[in-house]
Design a protein around this motif. Structure first.
Motif, short mmCIF file in Angstrom:
data_model
loop_
_atom_site.label_atom_id
_atom_site.label_comp_id
_atom_site.label_asym_id
_atom_site.label_seq_id
_atom_site.Cartn_x
_atom_site.Cartn_y
_atom_site.Cartn_z
N GLU A 53 1.05 -18.11 10.68
CA GLU A 53 0.17 -17.52 9.66
C GLU A 53 0.52 -16.05 9.36
O GLU A 53 0.05 -15.48 8.38
CB GLU A 53 -1.29 -17.61 10.09
N VAL A 54 1.33 -15.41 10.23
CA VAL A 54 1.68 -14.00 10.01
C VAL A 54 2.54 -13.89 8.75
O VAL A 54 3.55 -14.59 8.60
CB VAL A 54 2.44 -13.43 11.23
N THR A 55 2.16 -12.99 7.86
CA THR A 55 2.89 -12.84 6.59
C THR A 55 4.05 -11.85 6.73
O THR A 55 4.11 -11.07 7.70
CB THR A 55 1.95 -12.34 5.48
N LEU A 56 4.92 -11.87 5.75
CA LEU A 56 6.04 -10.92 5.73
C LEU A 56 5.52 -9.49 5.66
O LEU A 56 6.02 -8.61 6.37
CB LEU A 56 6.96 -11.21 4.55
N GLU A 57 4.52 -9.25 4.82
CA GLU A 57 3.96 -7.90 4.68
C GLU A 57 3.36 -7.42 6.00
O GLU A 57 3.48 -6.23 6.34
CB GLU A 57 2.90 -7.88 3.57
N ARG B 130 4.26 -3.38 10.74
CA ARG B 130 4.34 -2.91 12.13
C ARG B 130 5.61 -2.10 12.38
O ARG B 130 5.79 -1.53 13.46
CB ARG B 130 4.31 -4.10 13.10
N ARG B 131 6.51 -2.02 11.41
CA ARG B 131 7.78 -1.31 11.59
C ARG B 131 7.57 0.19 11.52
O ARG B 131 6.53 0.67 11.10
CB ARG B 131 8.81 -1.81 10.58
N ASP B 132 8.59 0.95 11.94
CA ASP B 132 8.40 2.39 12.12
C ASP B 132 8.37 3.18 10.82
O ASP B 132 7.41 3.89 10.55
CB ASP B 132 9.48 2.94 13.07
N LEU B 133 9.42 3.06 10.00
CA LEU B 133 9.56 3.90 8.82
C LEU B 133 9.57 3.06 7.55
O LEU B 133 10.04 1.91 7.56
CB LEU B 133 10.86 4.71 8.90
N THR B 134 9.12 3.66 6.46
CA THR B 134 9.10 2.92 5.20
C THR B 134 10.50 2.47 4.79
O THR B 134 10.67 1.39 4.23
CB THR B 134 8.50 3.78 4.08
N THR C 242 16.29 -10.41 -4.08
CA THR C 242 15.11 -9.63 -4.46
C THR C 242 14.64 -8.79 -3.29
O THR C 242 14.52 -9.27 -2.16
CB THR C 242 13.96 -10.56 -4.91
N ILE C 243 14.37 -7.50 -3.54
CA ILE C 243 13.88 -6.59 -2.50
C ILE C 243 12.36 -6.66 -2.44
O ILE C 243 11.68 -6.49 -3.47
CB ILE C 243 14.33 -5.14 -2.77
N ILE C 244 11.83 -6.91 -1.27
CA ILE C 244 10.38 -6.87 -1.04
C ILE C 244 10.08 -5.55 -0.36
O ILE C 244 10.57 -5.29 0.74
CB ILE C 244 9.91 -8.06 -0.17
N ASP C 245 9.28 -4.71 -1.03
CA ASP C 245 9.08 -3.33 -0.58
C ASP C 245 7.61 -2.94 -0.71
O ASP C 245 7.23 -2.15 -1.58
CB ASP C 245 9.97 -2.40 -1.41
#
Length: 409
Positions: free
Chosen positions: A81-85, A90-94, A105-108
């Motif tokens: 159920e955990v989504t990509l977003e 939880r990652r460190d930097l944008t 396609t870039i998901i940002d």
């Protein structure tokens, strides 16, 4: 079940850099489904798998929740159920929180492309503060990209300071500190940025207090136009990288002047006996951070004798011979000797306005080594010497050879 390219590969492709390593995340799958699809599990702390064809790492999308101090205190959820977003959050930097699907396609969701264009390193969310290793990693990352003009966002540096004040940096274990430090010195064009960032957020005093103590310690401006000892030290490390010297030399450049922080203030800006005062500090630093023994031995040797190297031409033959011995000049490979000379070269060129100064003492000591190596045990034994007398004669003859050689200079 859908797979996305994530992290550094997406970032570096947008920067036009070569992508040498690719990481993937899978959304909507269980570990059992991954295994059934041929992926081989390798993760201990969370579900990571190796692609059956490319062997690239593929992780299940996951969230993490802080449950204790340090970087082991997390509760993880890697359910389908955990989504990509949620995983990217939880990652460190944008700039590291972007993904790319199979169509390119870039998901940002957190503005990574905008920060990449602005050359800003910014934390994704307040969860950055949950992992103290991120302080080290961000400093290392900044050191790598600083020559491209990247800066750390003010709010991110403020968050790092808050983490240090809360004691999070005290939970960092020696192995992790040294691993990140090694990588910074190996990967970055200007590793000085790594140490400057740690100092700016207060972490340097927590993980490398011997180094932090050098800030504000003055040196004689006629020898050191940069004056500040920590500035000089970091210039030495950058010089080692500029010359492409091996990691032990870079570490030695970092540690060689620790004794200047132990000089009584009344003697500043002079630092008489800072070599001897530095030895226990280098040993303490290396023991605490578990620096490899070979690197520690090089750092100790150069700390003790770097001033003797600088004035090598003035040394008496017996003193010069002792210096050569301590620097491993008579060992077969000569690697330790060369690295010691390289470290001293970095000391000479780690000074403001003197980054490319001549340093003829390196050639002088190499020639001195060649002169002394002409005296070998076989020759001594042919002259009738045996037992302990062989070693004594070798020393005497090498000293005499140096004396005669110096007279020709």
């Amino acid at each position: 079940m859908k797979r996305y390219l994530v992290g550094g590969a997406v970032r570096d492709a947008l920067l036009g850099r070569d992508v040498s390593e690719r990481d993937w995340v899978v959304v909507g799958a269980t570990p059992e489904q991954m295994i059934a699809a041929g992926y081989r599990p390798v993760g201990k702390d969370f579900p990571v798998f190796l692609d059956p064809k490319t062997k690239e790492e593929t992780a299940l999308a996951r969230t993490e929740r802080k449950s204790g101090r340090g970087y082991h205190g997390f509760v993880m959820d890697a359910s389908p159920e955990v989504t990509l977003e949620e995983d990217l959050r939880r990652r460190d930097l944008t700039v590291n929180a972007m993904a790319q699907d199979d169509d390119g396609t870039i998901i940002d969701p957190y503005g990574g492309r905008k920060d990449l264009a602005a050359k800003v390193l910014r934390h994704v969310s307040e969860s950055f503060a949950e992992d103290p290793v991120r302080i080290l990693r961000l400093a290392r990352f900044h050191a790598r990209y600083a020559p491209r003009g990247f800066v750390i966002a003010d709010e991110t540096m403020a968050l790092m300071r808050t983490m240090v004040e809360a004691g999070e940096a005290d939970a960092l274990v020696a192995e992790r500190v040294w691993k990140e430090t090694e990588r910074a010195m190996l990967e970055a064009e200007k590793p000085s940025v790594y140490f400057e960032d740690l100092e700016a957020c207060g972490a340097l005093a927590r993980v490398m207090p011997e180094l932090a103590a050098l800030r504000g310690v003055p040196q004689r401006a006629d020898y050191h136009p940069e004056v500040d000892t920590l500035t000089h030290t970091l210039m030495c490390v950058d010089a080692a990288v500029r010359h492409g010297f091996a990691l032990p030399v870079r570490v030695t450049a970092l540690l060689h002047d620790l004794g200047k922080a132990a000089t009584p203030r009344a003697e500043w800006p002079g630092h008489r006996m800072h070599e001897e005062r530095g030895l226990p500090l280098v040993a303490q630093f290396c023991e605490r951070l578990r620096v490899p023994n070979q690197t520690r031995d090089l750092a100790l040797a150069v700390t003790r004798d770097h001033l003797n190297v600088h004035r090598a031409r003035e040394l008496r033959p017996a003193t010069l011979l002792g210096l050569l011995e301590r620097f491993g000049a008579f060992k077969k490979s000569g690697e330790f000797f060369e690295q010691a000379l390289q470290s001293c070269l970095c000391d000479a060129r780690g000074r403001l306005g003197l980054e490319n100064c001549d340093y003829p003492v390196v050639d002088f000591l190499r020639e001195a080594r060649t002169v002394t190596l002409k005296v070998q045990a076989a020759e001594v034994m042919r002259d009738g010497h045996s037992g302990p007398a062989v070693s004594e004669q070798i020393l005497l003859r090498r000293e005499q050879a140096l004396k005669l050689w110096k007279q020709t200079l």
